[in-house]
Motif scaffolding. Structure first.
Motif, PDB file in Angstrom:
ATOM      1  N   ILE A 140     -68.766  65.183  29.000  1.00 25.68           N
ATOM      2  CA  ILE A 140     -68.269  66.333  29.416  1.00 25.68           C
ATOM      3  C   ILE A 140     -67.541  66.805  28.205  1.00 25.68           C
ATOM      4  O   ILE A 140     -66.426  66.111  27.731  1.00 25.68           O
ATOM      5  CB  ILE A 140     -67.388  66.275  30.716  1.00 25.68           C
ATOM      6  N   THR A 141     -67.520  68.208  27.800  1.00 22.68           N
ATOM      7  CA  THR A 141     -66.817  68.915  26.923  1.00 22.68           C
ATOM      8  C   THR A 141     -66.396  70.326  27.352  1.00 22.68           C
ATOM      9  O   THR A 141     -66.820  70.978  28.078  1.00 22.68           O
ATOM     10  CB  THR A 141     -67.736  69.058  25.559  1.00 22.68           C
ATOM     11  N   THR A 142     -65.142  70.560  26.999  1.00 20.55           N
ATOM     12  CA  THR A 142     -64.336  71.792  27.444  1.00 20.55           C
ATOM     13  C   THR A 142     -64.089  72.550  26.145  1.00 20.55           C
ATOM     14  O   THR A 142     -63.366  72.043  25.207  1.00 20.55           O
ATOM     15  CB  THR A 142     -62.926  71.679  28.249  1.00 20.55           C
ATOM     16  N   TYR A 143     -64.714  73.558  26.105  1.00 18.61           N
ATOM     17  CA  TYR A 143     -64.559  74.527  24.793  1.00 18.61           C
ATOM     18  C   TYR A 143     -63.731  75.711  25.161  1.00 18.61           C
ATOM     19  O   TYR A 143     -63.551  76.242  26.162  1.00 18.61           O
ATOM     20  CB  TYR A 143     -65.960  74.944  24.599  1.00 18.61           C
ATOM     21  N   TYR A 144     -62.902  75.934  23.951  1.00 15.97           N
ATOM     22  CA  TYR A 144     -62.049  77.436  23.955  1.00 15.97           C
ATOM     23  C   TYR A 144     -62.427  78.133  22.611  1.00 15.97           C
ATOM     24  O   TYR A 144     -63.027  77.559  21.691  1.00 15.97           O
ATOM     25  CB  TYR A 144     -60.720  77.020  23.826  1.00 15.97           C
ATOM     26  N   TYR A 145     -62.217  79.351  22.406  1.00 14.15           N
ATOM     27  CA  TYR A 145     -62.596  80.162  20.942  1.00 14.15           C
ATOM     28  C   TYR A 145     -61.322  80.349  20.400  1.00 14.15           C
ATOM     29  O   TYR A 145     -60.931  80.323  19.440  1.00 14.15           O
ATOM     30  CB  TYR A 145     -63.618  81.226  21.322  1.00 14.15           C
ATOM     31  N   HIS A 146     -60.412  81.231  21.455  1.00 16.43           N
ATOM     32  CA  HIS A 146     -59.321  81.845  21.063  1.00 16.43           C
ATOM     33  C   HIS A 146     -58.301  80.968  21.258  1.00 16.43           C
ATOM     34  O   HIS A 146     -58.064  80.254  22.419  1.00 16.43           O
ATOM     35  CB  HIS A 146     -58.847  83.035  21.745  1.00 16.43           C
ATOM     36  N   ARG A 147     -57.219  80.612  20.314  1.00 16.29           N
ATOM     37  CA  ARG A 147     -56.220  79.905  20.437  1.00 16.29           C
ATOM     38  C   ARG A 147     -55.039  80.787  21.349  1.00 16.29           C
ATOM     39  O   ARG A 147     -55.395  81.706  21.694  1.00 16.29           O
ATOM     40  CB  ARG A 147     -55.140  79.620  19.105  1.00 16.29           C
TER      41      ARG A 147
END
Length: 230
Positions: free
Chosen positions: A143-150
């Motif tokens: 399972i991976t949790t992604y974000y783009y913006h800090r």
């Protein structure tokens, strides 16, 4: 013993009431809050929040598949992103949140339209649900949790990801991801890949309602922890 207060309901929409406030203004509150006889849980930060849930793919877009060109929805990513989304929506609404779904049936929704839906409802956070795949079958897992913006988006990811630590498949943690639905919005937003569709071990779990509910619970818990600090 606290004295009961009378409220005046002046509107209703999707299990929410619009009530009149003493300063001649109004506010929307979940209907369960009006009817509840239980004291509020001060650890519940979901009550009153607006959460957008984005079940990935849908309609002619099957997403990843357990078997290539199977033509059967039971092998398609789109089927299980919707199931997890429905479980997550139920859990969030049970805690008093208002849920905005980018799709609630098996239909096509454009990527930019998904962002527009969330932004038009001024949500507190946006969660896009997906399932991963690897170039070779049975090669990837976890399972991976992604974000783009800090900032808020990364904070949300860091609250959600640890909730997957006791799962029967590995938690691959938080990663940066250049996905349109979390890139082209200023809302706090994450994308969760809760397992690999084309890995037998993962897919066996993904198909189980108990796993779907457990994944939804982990995400809801993470959102609650994120909102506690806002």
């Amino acid at each position: 013993m606290k004295q009961k207060k009378r409220v005046f309901i002046i509107g209703e929409r999707r299990n929410w009431y619009r009530i009149r406030l003493s300063d001649h203004q109004s506010a929307w509150v979940p209907s369960w809050l009006i009817h509840s006889k239980r004291p509020l849980n001060n650890q519940n930060h979901l009550a009153g929040a607006i959460i957008a849930i984005d079940p990935g793919h849908g309609g002619s877009d099957s997403g990843a598949e357990y078997k290539d060109d199977s033509d059967k929805s039971k092998y398609m990513e789109k089927t299980y992103t919707l199931k997890i989304a429905q479980s997550l929506a139920h859990q969030l609404e049970s805690s008093g949140a208002q849920v905005v779904m980018t799709r609630s049936t098996d239909k096509d929704v454009g990527l930019k339209e998904r962002v527009r839906i969330a932004e038009n409802d001024h949500v507190d956070c946006f969660v896009s649900l997906h399932l991963n795949s690897s170039p070779t079958q049975n090669e990837g897992s976890g399972i991976t949790t992604y974000y783009y913006h800090r900032g808020p988006s990364k904070q949300l990811a860091k609250k959600v990801s640890p909730q997957f630590k006791n799962f029967p498949i590995s938690n691959r943690g938080v990663e940066f991801g250049d996905f349109l639905v979390i890139r082209d919005t200023k809302l706090p937003s994450i994308l969760c890949e809760t397992g690999y569709v084309n890995t037998s071990k993962d897919f066996k779990l993904i198909r189980q309602s108990s796993f779907q509910k457990k994944a939804a619970h982990a995400i809801a818990k993470g959102i609650n922890l994120y909102l506690a600090n806002q």
